[in-house]
Design a protein around this motif. Structure first.
Motif, PDB file in Angstrom:
ATOM      1  N   GLU A 242     -19.716 -15.130  38.471  1.00 12.49           N
ATOM      2  CA  GLU A 242     -20.466 -14.961  39.714  1.00 12.49           C
ATOM      3  C   GLU A 242     -19.964 -15.907  40.803  1.00 12.49           C
ATOM      4  O   GLU A 242     -19.879 -15.527  41.980  1.00 12.49           O
ATOM      5  CB  GLU A 242     -21.952 -15.189  39.461  1.00 12.49           C
ATOM      6  CG  GLU A 242     -22.834 -14.890  40.661  1.00 12.49           C
ATOM      7  CD  GLU A 242     -24.307 -14.916  40.314  1.00 12.49           C
ATOM      8  OE1 GLU A 242     -25.117 -14.694  41.235  1.00 12.49           O
ATOM      9  OE2 GLU A 242     -24.646 -15.136  39.137  1.00 12.49           O
ATOM     10  N   ASP A 243     -19.616 -17.136  40.423  1.00 10.53           N
ATOM     11  CA  ASP A 243     -19.070 -18.090  41.397  1.00 10.53           C
ATOM     12  C   ASP A 243     -17.734 -17.598  41.937  1.00 10.53           C
ATOM     13  O   ASP A 243     -17.457 -17.693  43.140  1.00 10.53           O
ATOM     14  CB  ASP A 243     -18.892 -19.460  40.740  1.00 10.53           C
ATOM     15  CG  ASP A 243     -20.194 -20.015  40.180  1.00 10.53           C
ATOM     16  OD1 ASP A 243     -21.184 -20.036  40.918  1.00 10.53           O
ATOM     17  OD2 ASP A 243     -20.202 -20.402  38.996  1.00 10.53           O
ATOM     18  N   ALA A 245     -16.786 -14.524  42.189  1.00  6.46           N
ATOM     19  CA  ALA A 245     -17.067 -13.403  43.079  1.00  6.46           C
ATOM     20  C   ALA A 245     -17.482 -13.887  44.459  1.00  6.46           C
ATOM     21  O   ALA A 245     -17.056 -13.330  45.485  1.00  6.46           O
ATOM     22  CB  ALA A 245     -18.162 -12.525  42.472  1.00  6.46           C
ATOM     23  N   GLN A 246     -18.284 -14.941  44.518  1.00  4.35           N
ATOM     24  CA  GLN A 246     -18.722 -15.478  45.811  1.00  4.35           C
ATOM     25  C   GLN A 246     -17.542 -16.021  46.599  1.00  4.35           C
ATOM     26  O   GLN A 246     -17.470 -15.851  47.831  1.00  4.35           O
ATOM     27  CB  GLN A 246     -19.774 -16.553  45.584  1.00  4.35           C
ATOM     28  CG  GLN A 246     -21.103 -16.011  45.067  1.00  4.35           C
ATOM     29  CD  GLN A 246     -22.095 -17.110  44.741  1.00  4.35           C
ATOM     30  OE1 GLN A 246     -21.764 -18.298  44.724  1.00  4.35           O
ATOM     31  NE2 GLN A 246     -23.337 -16.731  44.463  1.00  4.35           N
ATOM     32  N   TRP A 247     -16.589 -16.674  45.900  1.00  2.00           N
ATOM     33  CA  TRP A 247     -15.408 -17.176  46.598  1.00  2.00           C
ATOM     34  C   TRP A 247     -14.574 -16.026  47.154  1.00  2.00           C
ATOM     35  O   TRP A 247     -14.067 -16.100  48.269  1.00  2.00           O
ATOM     36  CB  TRP A 247     -14.561 -18.024  45.652  1.00  2.00           C
ATOM     37  CG  TRP A 247     -15.032 -19.449  45.522  1.00  2.00           C
ATOM     38  CD1 TRP A 247     -15.507 -20.240  46.521  1.00  2.00           C
ATOM     39  CD2 TRP A 247     -15.062 -20.216  44.328  1.00  2.00           C
ATOM     40  NE1 TRP A 247     -15.838 -21.481  46.028  1.00  2.00           N
ATOM     41  CE2 TRP A 247     -15.578 -21.499  44.685  1.00  2.00           C
ATOM     42  CE3 TRP A 247     -14.716 -19.989  43.011  1.00  2.00           C
ATOM     43  CZ2 TRP A 247     -15.733 -22.511  43.764  1.00  2.00           C
ATOM     44  CZ3 TRP A 247     -14.877 -21.005  42.090  1.00  2.00           C
ATOM     45  CH2 TRP A 247     -15.379 -22.243  42.456  1.00  2.00           C
ATOM     46  N   LEU A 249     -15.577 -13.070  48.039  1.00  2.00           N
ATOM     47  CA  LEU A 249     -16.268 -12.467  49.177  1.00  2.00           C
ATOM     48  C   LEU A 249     -16.291 -13.378  50.392  1.00  2.00           C
ATOM     49  O   LEU A 249     -16.397 -12.903  51.523  1.00  2.00           O
ATOM     50  CB  LEU A 249     -17.706 -12.109  48.774  1.00  2.00           C
ATOM     51  CG  LEU A 249     -17.824 -10.979  47.730  1.00  2.00           C
ATOM     52  CD1 LEU A 249     -19.266 -10.844  47.255  1.00  2.00           C
ATOM     53  CD2 LEU A 249     -17.320  -9.672  48.306  1.00  2.00           C
ATOM     54  N   SER A 250     -16.173 -14.688  50.193  1.00  2.00           N
ATOM     55  CA  SER A 250     -16.188 -15.626  51.318  1.00  2.00           C
ATOM     56  C   SER A 250     -14.854 -15.677  52.048  1.00  2.00           C
ATOM     57  O   SER A 250     -14.765 -16.243  53.142  1.00  2.00           O
ATOM     58  CB  SER A 250     -16.537 -17.033  50.822  1.00  2.00           C
ATOM     59  OG  SER A 250     -15.446 -17.597  50.095  1.00  2.00           O
ATOM     60  N   TRP A 329     -18.618  -9.189  35.929  1.00  7.11           N
ATOM     61  CA  TRP A 329     -18.161  -8.578  37.179  1.00  7.11           C
ATOM     62  C   TRP A 329     -18.784  -7.189  37.340  1.00  7.11           C
ATOM     63  O   TRP A 329     -19.266  -6.822  38.414  1.00  7.11           O
ATOM     64  CB  TRP A 329     -16.638  -8.484  37.189  1.00  7.11           C
ATOM     65  CG  TRP A 329     -16.046  -8.118  38.512  1.00  7.11           C
ATOM     66  CD1 TRP A 329     -15.739  -6.867  38.970  1.00  7.11           C
ATOM     67  CD2 TRP A 329     -15.692  -9.021  39.573  1.00  7.11           C
ATOM     68  NE1 TRP A 329     -15.217  -6.931  40.233  1.00  7.11           N
ATOM     69  CE2 TRP A 329     -15.169  -8.236  40.635  1.00  7.11           C
ATOM     70  CE3 TRP A 329     -15.749 -10.401  39.720  1.00  7.11           C
ATOM     71  CZ2 TRP A 329     -14.719  -8.793  41.823  1.00  7.11           C
ATOM     72  CZ3 TRP A 329     -15.293 -10.968  40.905  1.00  7.11           C
ATOM     73  CH2 TRP A 329     -14.791 -10.174  41.941  1.00  7.11           C
ATOM     74  N   LEU A 332     -22.557  -7.336  37.934  1.00 14.76           N
ATOM     75  CA  LEU A 332     -22.884  -7.658  39.326  1.00 14.76           C
ATOM     76  C   LEU A 332     -22.593  -6.484  40.267  1.00 14.76           C
ATOM     77  O   LEU A 332     -22.739  -6.625  41.482  1.00 14.76           O
ATOM     78  CB  LEU A 332     -22.090  -8.888  39.768  1.00 14.76           C
ATOM     79  CG  LEU A 332     -22.440 -10.194  39.038  1.00 14.76           C
ATOM     80  CD1 LEU A 332     -21.399 -11.268  39.321  1.00 14.76           C
ATOM     81  CD2 LEU A 332     -23.827 -10.677  39.441  1.00 14.76           C
ATOM     82  N   LEU A 334     -19.748  -5.083  41.080  1.00 14.04           N
ATOM     83  CA  LEU A 334     -18.624  -5.358  41.962  1.00 14.04           C
ATOM     84  C   LEU A 334     -17.466  -4.418  41.635  1.00 14.04           C
ATOM     85  O   LEU A 334     -17.199  -4.116  40.473  1.00 14.04           O
ATOM     86  CB  LEU A 334     -18.183  -6.816  41.802  1.00 14.04           C
ATOM     87  CG  LEU A 334     -19.239  -7.853  42.219  1.00 14.04           C
ATOM     88  CD1 LEU A 334     -18.825  -9.246  41.767  1.00 14.04           C
ATOM     89  CD2 LEU A 334     -19.453  -7.828  43.724  1.00 14.04           C
TER      90      LEU A 334
END
Length: 340
Positions: A242-243, A245-247, A249-250, A329, A332, A334
Motif C-alpha cells: 500500500e505504501d 502504491a501511494q508513492w 500515485l504521488s 495490489w 486495493l 489497482l
C-alpha cells in the motif's frame, strides 16, 4: 516399492510423482527435455496404472523447489489423492502434457554442476553436523575483506533493521540453499549471521546438502556483537504494498523494481516498474538511477529482501524493501500493466 505380504504398501517415487507435481524434465539439457517428458507421461498413465489408490507415496521432496513443476508442501501423499488432484495425472493427451511440463521457470545455476558433484561422491553429512566455528566481529570482517560471502539468515524485517553492509539477505524462512547456490560461487567461503542456533544449523544442513561445505563459521553474538564492536551497520526502509502504491500515485521520483520471475511479471505488474529477477540484479543494477530511491518488491517480500541486499552490494544507497504480499495490489483495486 515397499511391499508387505505381497501387497504394495508404499512407493518411494523420487520425482516421478510429487505432491501436486512431477519433476521437471529439462535439467539434463533441452535436447532431452521432450524425451524425458514423454517418459514421465508414460510413468503416470502406464507404469503406475496397476497400483492401488491407497498406496502411500513418498516423493523426493515437497513443493517450493526449482526441481519440480508447481506442487505443494508436505512429505507424503497417496496415489489416489494425486490421481484426483495432480494436474499431470489429469492431463492424458500428449501435446497438452508437454505444454504443461515444459512450461518451466528458470532454475539455479548450481544445478549444472550437481551431477558431477554427486558422481564424485560428496562428503556424507551423517546424523551429526560438523561443528560451526564461532567467529568474532574482527574475524568476520577480515574474512569479508578477503572475499568471503556473509549470509544473513534472519527474517527480512530483522535484516532491514540492521545488517552487515554487503551481506546477503537469505532468510531461513525460505529456500536458503537454492538462493545461496544461485548467487554465490561454489567454493567461496561463507560466514553465517543471525538466527537461533537451530536456524543456523538448518541453514548449514541445507548448504551441505548441495555441496557448499566452505562454511567458515558463524558470527558469534550475531548483529548485536557486530554493532557493539563499532562496525558499520546498514539499514533498509521496510514498507508494505500500500505504501508503494501511494508513492507511485504521488509521482515522486522513485524506481520500482519487480524481483519476481518472468512468468509472474507477464501476468501483471506495477505500472512503470522495472523487471529485474533476483539472479539478474548483480548484472543489471547499473541500469537503476542513483539519484532516486528504489523500492523492491516480489510476491511475498522474501525475494525482494534478497534483491535489496544485491542492490546494496552494487552501490545503491536508499533502498526500500517492500516486505508484503503483492496480492495486496489487487486487493486495493489497482490496475496492472500486462505485456501485450
Amino acid at each position: 516399492m515397499l511391499t508387505e505380504g505381497g501387497r504394495a504398501r508404499a512407493l518411494f517415487s523420487g520425482g516421478a510423482v510429487m505432491l501436486g507435481a512431477v519433476a521437471r524434465t529439462d535439467l539434463l539439457g533441452p535436447h532431452l527435455a521432450v524425451h524425458l517428458a514423454l517418459e514421465a507421461l508414460s510413468t503416470l498413465h502406464v507404469r503406475l496404472r496397476g497400483l492401488p489408490d491407497e498406496i502411500r507415496v513418498f516423493p523426493t521432496h515437497g513443493g517450493g523447489s526449482f526441481c519440480g513443476t508447481g506442487g505443494r508442501s508436505g512429505h507424503e501423499t497417496t496415489l489416489g489423492h494425486e490421481r484426483q488432484t495432480n494436474p499431470f495425472f489429469q492431463t492424458t493427451e500428449v501435446m497438452p502434457f508437454l505444454a504443461r511440463i515444459l512450461n518451466q521457470h528458470r532454475y539455479p545455476t548450481y544445478y549444472r554442476d550437481m551431477a558431477a558433484v554427486n558422481r564424485g561422491g560428496p562428503t556424507l553429512i551423517g546424523i551429526t553436523l560438523p561443528p560451526l566455528s564461532r567467529l568474532n566481529p574482527e574475524e568476520v570482517g577480515r574474512l569479508k575483506d578477503e572475499g568471503a560471502a556473509v549470509v544473513d539468515v534472519r527474517f527480512g524485517s530483522d535484516y532491514d533493521r540492521g545488517h552487515i553492509a554487503g551481506s546477503y539477505c537469505v532468510g531461513i524462512d525460505g529456500p536458503v540453499s537454492a538462493w545461496v547456490g544461485w548467487l554465490i560461487a561454489r567454493g567461496r567461503p561463507i560466514v553465517l549471521v543471525g538466527g537461533t542456533e537451530v536456524e543456523l544449523r538448518h541453514a548449514q544442513r541445507q548448504l551441505l546438502r548441495i555441496g557448499f561445505d566452505t562454511i567458515a563459521g558463524v558470527l558469534d553474538g550475531g548483529i548485536d556483537a557486530w554493532r557493539s564492536s563499532g562496525r558499520e551497520v546498514s539499514t533498509f526502509e521496510t514498507v508494505q504494498v500500500e505504501d508503494m502504491a501511494q508513492w507511485v500515485l504521488s509521482a515522486e521520483p522513485m524506481t520500482v523494481v519487480d524481483a519476481r520471475d518472468e512468468h509472474e511479471w507477464v501476468a501483471g505488474h506495477v505500472p512503470g516498474a522495472v523487471h529485474m529477477y533476483v539472479p539478474d540484479v548483480p548484472y543489471r543494477a547499473n541500469e537503476i538511477p542513483r539519484e532516486a530511491p528504489v523500492a523492491v518488491h516480489c510476491a511475498s517480500g522474501y525475494r525482494a529482501g534478497i534483491a535489496a541486499s544485491l542492490l546494496e552490494q552494487a552501490g545503491l544507497k536508499r533502498i526500500i524493501h517492500v516486505n508484503g504480499e503483492y496480492s495486496d495490489w489487487d486487493r486495493l483495486h489497482l490496475a496492472e500493466s500486462v505485456p501485450s
